[in-house]
Design an enzyme around this catalytic site. Structure first.
Site, mmCIF file in Angstrom:
data_model
loop_
_atom_site.group_PDB
_atom_site.id
_atom_site.type_symbol
_atom_site.label_atom_id
_atom_site.label_comp_id
_atom_site.label_asym_id
_atom_site.label_seq_id
_atom_site.Cartn_x
_atom_site.Cartn_y
_atom_site.Cartn_z
ATOM 1 N N ASP A 45 -7.503 4.487 6.833
ATOM 2 C CA ASP A 45 -6.091 4.884 6.913
ATOM 3 C C ASP A 45 -5.344 3.842 7.771
ATOM 4 O O ASP A 45 -5.901 2.792 8.108
ATOM 5 C CB ASP A 45 -5.957 6.301 7.489
ATOM 6 C CG ASP A 45 -6.332 6.378 8.959
ATOM 7 O OD1 ASP A 45 -6.886 5.383 9.487
ATOM 8 O OD2 ASP A 45 -6.059 7.410 9.588
ATOM 9 N N THR A 47 11.222 8.811 3.092
ATOM 10 C CA THR A 47 10.390 7.610 2.956
ATOM 11 C C THR A 47 11.181 6.488 2.282
ATOM 12 O O THR A 47 11.064 5.337 2.652
ATOM 13 C CB THR A 47 9.137 7.919 2.109
ATOM 14 O OG1 THR A 47 8.601 9.151 2.567
ATOM 15 C CG2 THR A 47 8.103 6.835 2.221
ATOM 16 N N TYR A 50 -8.354 7.687 0.440
ATOM 17 C CA TYR A 50 -8.634 7.867 1.863
ATOM 18 C C TYR A 50 -9.150 9.280 2.143
ATOM 19 O O TYR A 50 -10.169 9.460 2.813
ATOM 20 C CB TYR A 50 -7.379 7.596 2.724
ATOM 21 C CG TYR A 50 -7.563 8.196 4.091
ATOM 22 C CD1 TYR A 50 -8.407 7.594 5.018
ATOM 23 C CD2 TYR A 50 -6.978 9.420 4.428
ATOM 24 C CE1 TYR A 50 -8.658 8.180 6.243
ATOM 25 C CE2 TYR A 50 -7.216 10.016 5.646
ATOM 26 C CZ TYR A 50 -8.059 9.390 6.556
ATOM 27 O OH TYR A 50 -8.318 9.981 7.753
ATOM 28 N N GLU A 100 -6.980 17.170 6.964
ATOM 29 C CA GLU A 100 -6.727 15.831 6.418
ATOM 30 C C GLU A 100 -5.462 15.807 5.558
ATOM 31 O O GLU A 100 -4.706 14.863 5.591
ATOM 32 C CB GLU A 100 -7.937 15.332 5.614
ATOM 33 C CG GLU A 100 -9.097 14.858 6.476
ATOM 34 C CD GLU A 100 -8.740 13.704 7.410
ATOM 35 O OE1 GLU A 100 -7.829 12.925 7.099
ATOM 36 O OE2 GLU A 100 -9.373 13.593 8.481
ATOM 37 N N CYS A 116 -6.525 1.555 20.471
ATOM 38 C CA CYS A 116 -5.951 0.437 19.710
ATOM 39 C C CYS A 116 -4.621 0.896 19.103
ATOM 40 O O CYS A 116 -4.452 0.933 17.889
ATOM 41 C CB CYS A 116 -6.940 -0.017 18.633
ATOM 42 S SG CYS A 116 -6.508 -1.621 17.951
ATOM 43 N N THR A 149 1.765 12.535 9.041
ATOM 44 C CA THR A 149 2.253 13.421 10.102
ATOM 45 C C THR A 149 1.367 13.276 11.342
ATOM 46 O O THR A 149 0.190 12.968 11.219
ATOM 47 C CB THR A 149 2.232 14.887 9.603
ATOM 48 O OG1 THR A 149 2.794 14.924 8.296
ATOM 49 C CG2 THR A 149 3.051 15.798 10.485
ATOM 50 N N CYS A 196 -13.554 -8.674 19.472
ATOM 51 C CA CYS A 196 -12.199 -8.622 18.902
ATOM 52 C C CYS A 196 -11.512 -9.987 18.949
ATOM 53 O O CYS A 196 -11.219 -10.526 20.017
ATOM 54 C CB CYS A 196 -11.345 -7.596 19.636
ATOM 55 S SG CYS A 196 -9.701 -7.474 18.911
HETATM 56 S S1 SF4 Z 1 -9.873 -5.113 21.772
HETATM 57 FE FE1 SF4 Z 1 -9.108 -5.364 19.692
HETATM 58 S S2 SF4 Z 1 -9.814 -3.526 18.638
HETATM 59 FE FE2 SF4 Z 1 -9.983 -3.134 20.815
HETATM 60 S S3 SF4 Z 1 -8.055 -2.175 21.417
HETATM 61 FE FE3 SF4 Z 1 -7.817 -4.362 21.745
HETATM 62 S S4 SF4 Z 1 -6.914 -5.114 19.848
HETATM 63 FE FE4 SF4 Z 1 -7.765 -3.098 19.401
#
Ligand code: SF4
Length: 381
Positions: free
Chosen positions: A156, A314, A138, A55, A208, A61, A224
């Site tokens: 995160d 950064t 986190y 972690e 995603c 990274t 979603c």
């Molecule tokens: S459905 Fe929504 S949560 Fe799933 S990959 Fe697509 S945008 Fe991401």
């Protein structure tokens, strides 16, 4: 209450029937989980030392960059006690090239704290983990969930992306962080919270993704909200970044006739603290490379190498002009500097940007591969 407040920042509340549930994500994880060197296999008990180490390394990274470092680190320091006992220079040297060097110093202090305070046993709660050096909100939640199956919400960048899309959160980051956390907390299941934390990380990393998310394969496609409108790639909303101005400077690569190279060590605190480097000028917005020779550490016949070494930290981008010189073996090192045998350079705690400087300056003599294009690196140092 927190959940209701978070939902109010969404475009409109998702219909009750279409709320994401952990079970769908866990079922997907059971089939598609990534196999990672630090991850316990199904049925195996996670090792808190490995979870913590991975972690810390993974902060800022990529998984691909971390894997070889993680494996070498574990070979060199197989237990938290062996890491605690190691001299700081050895830890910095093992970390060199991974960037964000304050992490390495904190890693070492944390190993010492765990060994001295707890006899080498990591605490299991988020609150106790937060008291250790280098462990923020986190990381504490991720270790508590993954290593100890505590129902902690580890949020995160990957998780932020998934959640802002799932709930179509219009509020830009970083202001949306509390709302995101308030939406994640009720999603974390009492049963398998560690797998849930890893599942949502895997979803963000493999399905995603920032560009072209594979929504058709997503276990949360139904609820979603961003996908429903076709706007998934536009989330998370972000405030426009202020571009920090470019800083310039010069780096001096000196090779003596006994095949040694001039290095110095940076001050322990601050950017690249405690790391080795060839001498450089100050890095300034209005630095004039034509005047670089005035900053040279010693008198020599300096030659300017074509091209520059670029690097993005950064907080600012950097461009270094490289000057080289060959001098006699009798030349003494200026105060605070030292001569290092060229064959030993790879054992020095040189950050990535300084390895590039040496590679550029030494050319064929460099222990690292050179590229024809002037090197350009990511933000890792
Ligand atoms: S459905 Fe929504 S949560 Fe799933 S990959 Fe697509 S945008 Fe991401």
């Amino acid at each position: 209450m927190a959940h209701a407040a978070a939902a109010s920042s969404c475009r409109s509340a998702p219909p009750e029937a279409a709320h994401p549930v952990a079970l769908d994500l866990l079922a997907w994880y059971d089939r598609h989980r990534r196999s990672l060197p630090w991850r316990a296999k199904p049925g195996e008990k996670p090792d808190p030392y490995r979870v913590w180490l991975s972690e810390i390394m993974l902060q800022q990274t990529t998984v691909a960059a971390v894997k070889p470092y993680y494996e070498r680190f574990l070979e060199r320091f197989p237990t938290v006690a062996s890491l605690a006992r190691a001299p700081t220079e050895e830890v910095m040297q093992a970390w060199a090239g991974l960037g964000y060097y304050a992490r390495a110093r904190n890693l070492h202090s944390c190993a010492q704290a765990v060994t001295e305070r707890n006899g080498g046993v990591f605490p299991s709660t988020e609150a106790e983990l937060r008291t250790l050096p280098g462990i923020g909100a986190y990381t504490a939640a991720a270790i508590a969930a993954i290593a100890f199956d505590e129902p902690a919400a580890a949020v995160d960048g990957n998780v932020e992306r998934v959640i802002t899309r799932l709930f179509a959160i219009e509020e830009p980051l970083p202001a949306a962080k509390p709302a995101i956390r308030a939406l994640v907390e009720p999603l974390v299941p009492r049963d398998r919270p560690g797998d849930f934390a890893q599942a949502i990380m895997d979803l963000g990393a493999t399905i995603c993704t920032p560009r072209r998310p594979a929504c058709a394969l997503c276990p949360w496609m139904q609820p979603c909200r961003a996908r429903a409108t076709g706007l998934q790639e536009t989330f998370p909303r972000k405030l426009e970044k202020v571009q920090n101005p470019l800083r310039r400077g010069a780096a001096f690569v000196v090779i003596r006739s006994d095949d040694t190279v001039l290095l110095r060590t940076r001050p322990p605190k601050g950017l690249l603290g405690g790391m080795a480097e060839p001498p450089t000028s100050a890095w300034e917005i209005d630095y004039d490379p034509a005047q670089a020779i005035l900053d040279a550490p010693l008198e020599a016949r300096w030659q300017r190498k074509p091209g520059v070494v670029r690097h993005v930290f950064t907080h600012f981008p950097l461009e270094l002009t490289v000057l080289t010189a060959r001098i006699s073996a009798r030349t003494e090192a200026p105060e605070g500097m030292r001569w290092v045998a060229r064959r030993d350079l790879a054992n020095e705690a040189l950050p990535g940007v300084m390895r590039k400087v040496l590679a550029h300056g030494l050319g064929e003599l460099s222990p690292w591969k050179t590229s024809k294009t002037p090197p350009r690196q990511g933000a890792s140092g």
